[in-house]
Design an enzyme around this catalytic site. Structure first.
Site, PDB file in Angstrom:
ATOM      1  N   LYS A 196       4.838  -4.033  11.574  1.00 56.78           N
ATOM      2  CA  LYS A 196       3.943  -3.269  12.357  1.00 56.78           C
ATOM      3  C   LYS A 196       3.898  -2.135  12.044  1.00 56.78           C
ATOM      4  O   LYS A 196       2.702  -1.588  13.033  1.00 56.78           O
ATOM      5  CB  LYS A 196       5.886  -1.847  13.206  1.00 56.78           C
ATOM      6  CG  LYS A 196       5.459  -1.137  13.487  1.00 56.78           C
ATOM      7  CD  LYS A 196       6.301  -0.529  14.504  1.00 56.78           C
ATOM      8  CE  LYS A 196       7.218   1.104  13.312  1.00 56.78           C
ATOM      9  NZ  LYS A 196       6.781   1.920  13.088  1.00 56.78           N
ATOM     10  N   ASN A 197       3.702  -1.270  11.010  1.00 59.21           N
ATOM     11  CA  ASN A 197       2.928  -0.610  10.468  1.00 59.21           C
ATOM     12  C   ASN A 197       1.335  -1.009   9.838  1.00 59.21           C
ATOM     13  O   ASN A 197       0.776  -0.026   9.551  1.00 59.21           O
ATOM     14  CB  ASN A 197       3.520   0.497   9.399  1.00 59.21           C
ATOM     15  CG  ASN A 197       5.054   1.162   9.922  1.00 59.21           C
ATOM     16  OD1 ASN A 197       4.625   0.927  11.553  1.00 59.21           O
ATOM     17  ND2 ASN A 197       5.601   2.269   9.369  1.00 59.21           N
ATOM     18  N   ARG A 256       3.518   8.543  18.006  1.00 59.62           N
ATOM     19  CA  ARG A 256       2.206   9.754  16.819  1.00 59.62           C
ATOM     20  C   ARG A 256       1.295   8.601  15.952  1.00 59.62           C
ATOM     21  O   ARG A 256       0.361   9.184  16.030  1.00 59.62           O
ATOM     22  CB  ARG A 256       3.264  10.247  16.187  1.00 59.62           C
ATOM     23  CG  ARG A 256       4.430   9.468  15.483  1.00 59.62           C
ATOM     24  CD  ARG A 256       5.014  10.355  14.389  1.00 59.62           C
ATOM     25  NE  ARG A 256       4.472  12.087  14.049  1.00 59.62           N
ATOM     26  CZ  ARG A 256       3.272  12.342  13.886  1.00 59.62           C
ATOM     27  NH1 ARG A 256       2.880  11.786  12.369  1.00 59.62           N
ATOM     28  NH2 ARG A 256       3.149  14.520  14.054  1.00 59.62           N
ATOM     29  N   ASP A 284       8.762  15.333  15.125  1.00 61.32           N
ATOM     30  CA  ASP A 284       9.824  14.082  15.892  1.00 61.32           C
ATOM     31  C   ASP A 284      11.166  14.781  15.112  1.00 61.32           C
ATOM     32  O   ASP A 284      11.068  15.183  14.299  1.00 61.32           O
ATOM     33  CB  ASP A 284       8.903  12.968  15.624  1.00 61.32           C
ATOM     34  CG  ASP A 284       8.769  12.352  14.571  1.00 61.32           C
ATOM     35  OD1 ASP A 284       9.193  13.035  13.453  1.00 61.32           O
ATOM     36  OD2 ASP A 284       8.338  11.629  14.463  1.00 61.32           O
ATOM     37  N   ASP A 309      11.994   4.625   4.836  1.00 60.12           N
ATOM     38  CA  ASP A 309      11.847   3.471   5.749  1.00 60.12           C
ATOM     39  C   ASP A 309      13.160   3.174   5.917  1.00 60.12           C
ATOM     40  O   ASP A 309      13.971   2.604   6.447  1.00 60.12           O
ATOM     41  CB  ASP A 309      10.856   2.546   6.349  1.00 60.12           C
ATOM     42  CG  ASP A 309       9.897   3.809   6.542  1.00 60.12           C
ATOM     43  OD1 ASP A 309      10.100   4.056   7.621  1.00 60.12           O
ATOM     44  OD2 ASP A 309       8.775   4.080   5.914  1.00 60.12           O
TER      45      ASP A 309
HETATM   46  N1  EPU Z   1       2.118  14.724   5.654  1.00 63.85           N
HETATM   47  C1  EPU Z   1       1.296  16.291   5.908  1.00 63.85           C
HETATM   48  N2  EPU Z   1       0.100  15.964   6.187  1.00 63.85           N
HETATM   49  C2  EPU Z   1       0.199  14.662   6.714  1.00 63.85           C
HETATM   50  C3  EPU Z   1      -0.170  13.803   6.797  1.00 63.85           C
HETATM   51  C4  EPU Z   1       1.549  13.902   5.856  1.00 63.85           C
HETATM   52  O1  EPU Z   1       2.148  16.386   4.840  1.00 63.85           O
HETATM   53  O2  EPU Z   1      -1.668  14.934   6.413  1.00 63.85           O
HETATM   54  C5  EPU Z   1       3.180  14.355   4.701  1.00 63.85           C
HETATM   55  C6  EPU Z   1       4.505  14.238   5.485  1.00 63.85           C
HETATM   56  O3  EPU Z   1       5.371  14.935   6.481  1.00 63.85           O
HETATM   57  C7  EPU Z   1       5.668  13.225   4.747  1.00 63.85           C
HETATM   58  C8  EPU Z   1       4.764  13.218   4.287  1.00 63.85           C
HETATM   59  O4  EPU Z   1       3.341  13.789   3.820  1.00 63.85           O
HETATM   60  O5  EPU Z   1       6.383  14.421   4.393  1.00 63.85           O
HETATM   61  C9  EPU Z   1       4.717  11.142   4.078  1.00 63.85           C
HETATM   62  O6  EPU Z   1       3.724  10.793   5.106  1.00 63.85           O
HETATM   63  P1  EPU Z   1       2.830   9.829   5.288  1.00 63.85           P
HETATM   64  O7  EPU Z   1       0.934  10.275   5.963  1.00 63.85           O
HETATM   65  O8  EPU Z   1       2.859   9.025   4.724  1.00 63.85           O
HETATM   66  O9  EPU Z   1       3.885   8.892   6.785  1.00 63.85           O
HETATM   67  P2  EPU Z   1       2.898   8.456   8.142  1.00 63.85           P
HETATM   68  O10 EPU Z   1       1.793   8.272   7.988  1.00 63.85           O
HETATM   69  O11 EPU Z   1       2.968   9.567   9.711  1.00 63.85           O
HETATM   70  C10 EPU Z   1       4.026   6.017   7.634  1.00 63.85           C
HETATM   71  C11 EPU Z   1       4.922   5.248   8.939  1.00 63.85           C
HETATM   72  C12 EPU Z   1       6.267   5.551   8.625  1.00 63.85           C
HETATM   73  C13 EPU Z   1       6.362   6.339   6.637  1.00 63.85           C
HETATM   74  C14 EPU Z   1       6.057   6.432   6.012  1.00 63.85           C
HETATM   75  C15 EPU Z   1       6.064   7.026   5.553  1.00 63.85           C
HETATM   76  C16 EPU Z   1       3.311   4.170  10.579  1.00 63.85           C
HETATM   77  C17 EPU Z   1       3.130   4.036  12.009  1.00 63.85           C
HETATM   78  N3  EPU Z   1       4.501   5.005  10.371  1.00 63.85           N
HETATM   79  O12 EPU Z   1       3.530   7.151   8.327  1.00 63.85           O
HETATM   80  O13 EPU Z   1       7.233   4.410   9.422  1.00 63.85           O
HETATM   81  O14 EPU Z   1       7.970   6.627   7.397  1.00 63.85           O
HETATM   82  O15 EPU Z   1       4.428   6.214   6.541  1.00 63.85           O
HETATM   83  O16 EPU Z   1       6.228   5.354   4.444  1.00 63.85           O
HETATM   84  O17 EPU Z   1       2.841   3.571   9.406  1.00 63.85           O
HETATM   85  C18 EPU Z   1       8.282   3.776  10.959  1.00 63.85           C
HETATM   86  O18 EPU Z   1       7.970   2.439  11.248  1.00 63.85           O
HETATM   87  O19 EPU Z   1       9.554   3.701  12.025  1.00 63.85           O
HETATM   88  C19 EPU Z   1       8.117   5.221  10.578  1.00 63.85           C
HETATM   89  C20 EPU Z   1       8.131   6.146  10.595  1.00 63.85           C
END
Ligand code: EPU
Length: 415
Positions: free
Chosen positions: A22-23, A92, A116, A304
């Site tokens: 998915k991701n 998101r 969320d 995850d």
């Molecule tokens: N963060 C910030 N600022 C930012 C971006 C992130 O503070 O600008 C923080 C977040 O709040 C969090 C940490 O950095 O505490 C990590 O967030 P990250 O940006 O790595 O996560 P994401 O890109 O929002 C993706 C996956 C998630 C998965 C995370 C961590 C997708 C669509 N989502 O989210 O997957 O948990 O990386 O590996 O790729 C899921 O599949 O159910 C899911 C939630």
């Protein structure tokens, strides 16, 4: 309102085919905006999040068609660079269109995603990084308006290896003028998949798979045909189910090199596994042993995986300490597990799970994709019947979870 009905189940035996990640699929779909013409993506799971990303591309004027596990994306010369709140609110991850829109069109209007179930999820690192490449942002009525006449390569140091920020920057940098270096980049296999996809489209990227990505901007990319990597999180879900039920499962398509830390943990807990060219075979002959679990960016243990590992710890021998280092608020499902008789004490980022022999089936609620899947795993290890409401959350990330699990002997149905 759809629900999962789960009965405590005996040993699992048989084969499950692992779908596309998915991701990764979501990001490759966003990246297809970078080239005019027809992109073809293979191994794209039929899940709600992919359907939402298809709607989002369509709202921009892109033609998208699904043929089995393949989707065809036809990007016209002119696209409407807008991601409306009605779609961003539902997913998101829509925010990853920001980078490609700014680099190819020079404009983007993207609704700000709210918080969320994991708590507040800022996108400050995405925006700061893009600003370093020359983008300018203003905020109006809940939208971010981005502009960039021509992005220019720069050195960006991420404060934290954010998956989404790395992806947005990577997709922005491929068409920027000059060289971009992303330091402390996230290294998840899905990011390498995106970088490989972009390279096939003609991007010049060095350091794929490392925390330093160097991107030499090019003037245009071309559409390609590409196969999405297997979903390591889906594979982990079935391994956890095997962990609590025992038996032997063959996961067709699963790759051990994408889930090394998880497999080490599961081995420590007593799972045996082997790999051949078709996938992984895992075996559990006895009750699992508890271990400590601490989530970290890749190659650490993915956040995850944690809900499934917690579900497995609930019925393992001994006690395990679980620490969440990525999303402070990602513990909501614990109250549901406690309703099922789990012995868990959670405080802040930590939880101590004391294994009990069996859980006790109960009505519970899925608050997000992984939490819902973890409750299904827990239901397999419970006496009697577990009814999990809000099953639609699980559909966001799983293609036929109930069907795949019941094909190997688990008692799971949709009602
Ligand atoms: N963060 C910030 N600022 C930012 C971006 C992130 O503070 O600008 C923080 C977040 O709040 C969090 C940490 O950095 O505490 C990590 O967030 P990250 O940006 O790595 O996560 P994401 O890109 O929002 C993706 C996956 C998630 C998965 C995370 C961590 C997708 C669509 N989502 O989210 O997957 O948990 O990386 O590996 O790729 C899921 O599949 O159910 C899911 C939630």
């Amino acid at each position: 309102m759809e629900k999962f009905l789960v009965q405590g189940s005996g040993p699992l035996n048989g084969e499950i085919r692992i779908g596309g990640a998915k991701n990764s699929a979501l990001k490759l779909m966003a990246a297809s905006l970078l080239a005019e013409g027809s992109t073809s993506l293979n191994n794209v799971p039929e899940i709600t999040d992919v359907a939402i990303m298809m709607e989002l591309l369509e709202a921009m004027g892109v033609r998208v068609q699904r043929v089995g596990q393949r989707i065809e994306i036809d990007v016209p010369d002119e696209i409407e660079p807008v991601a409306p709140y009605s779609l961003v609110e539902r997913m998101r991850a829509s925010i990853v269109v920001l980078g490609p829109l700014l680099s190819r069109i020079g404009r983007a209007k993207v609704a700000l995603p709210g918080g969320d179930d994991f708590g507040s999820r800022p996108i400050d690192m995405h925006l700061q990084g893009l600003e370093q490449l020359g983008a300018e942002f203003s905020y109006e009525h809940g939208d971010i308006n981005g502009r960039a006449d021509q992005l220019v390569g720069a050195e960006v140091f991420l404060e934290f290896p954010s998956v989404g920020a790395t992806e947005n920057l990577l997709m922005a940098a491929v068409l920027a003028d000059g060289t971009t270096v992303i330091e402390n980049a996230a290294r998840e296999p899905e990011i390498s998949d995106l970088a490989n996809f972009l390279s096939k489209m003609g991007a010049v990227i060095e350091g794929i798979g490392t925390s330093r990505l160097t991107i030499e901007g090019v003037s245009a990319l071309h559409p390609v045909s590409y196969e999405v990597i297997p979903d390591r999180i889906e594979a982990a879900t079935y391994l956890a189910a095997l962990g609590v039920c025992g038996g032997e499962l063959r996961l067709i398509g699963a790759r051990s090199d994408h889930m090394e830390m998880l497999l080490r943990k599961l081995e420590e807990m007593g799972m045996e596994w082997s790999e051949d060219e078709d996938g992984l075979t895992a075996r559990v002959l006895e009750r699992l042993q508890s271990v400590d679990v601490s989530t970290l960016p890749y190659p650490g243990l993915a956040t995850d995986y944690k809900p499934f590992l917690v579900a497995a710890l609930c019925v393992s021998q001994g006690a395990g300490m679980v620490t969440e280092n990525i999303f402070a608020g990602r513990f909501r499902y614990i109250d549901e597990l406690v309703r099922m008789g789990a012995e868990i004490r959670a405080e802040g980022r930590h939880a101590v799970v004391r294994g009990v022999k069996r859980l006790s089936g109960a009505p519970v609620r899925a608050h997000d994709i992984r939490a819902g899947a973890a409750l299904v795993v827990a239901g397999l290890a419970a006496d009697g019947e577990t009814v999990i409401s809000d099953a639609h959350h699980v559909d966001r990330g799983y293609e036929d979870l109930a069907g795949k699990l019941s094909s190997v002997g688990a008692q799971v149905t949709r009602i």
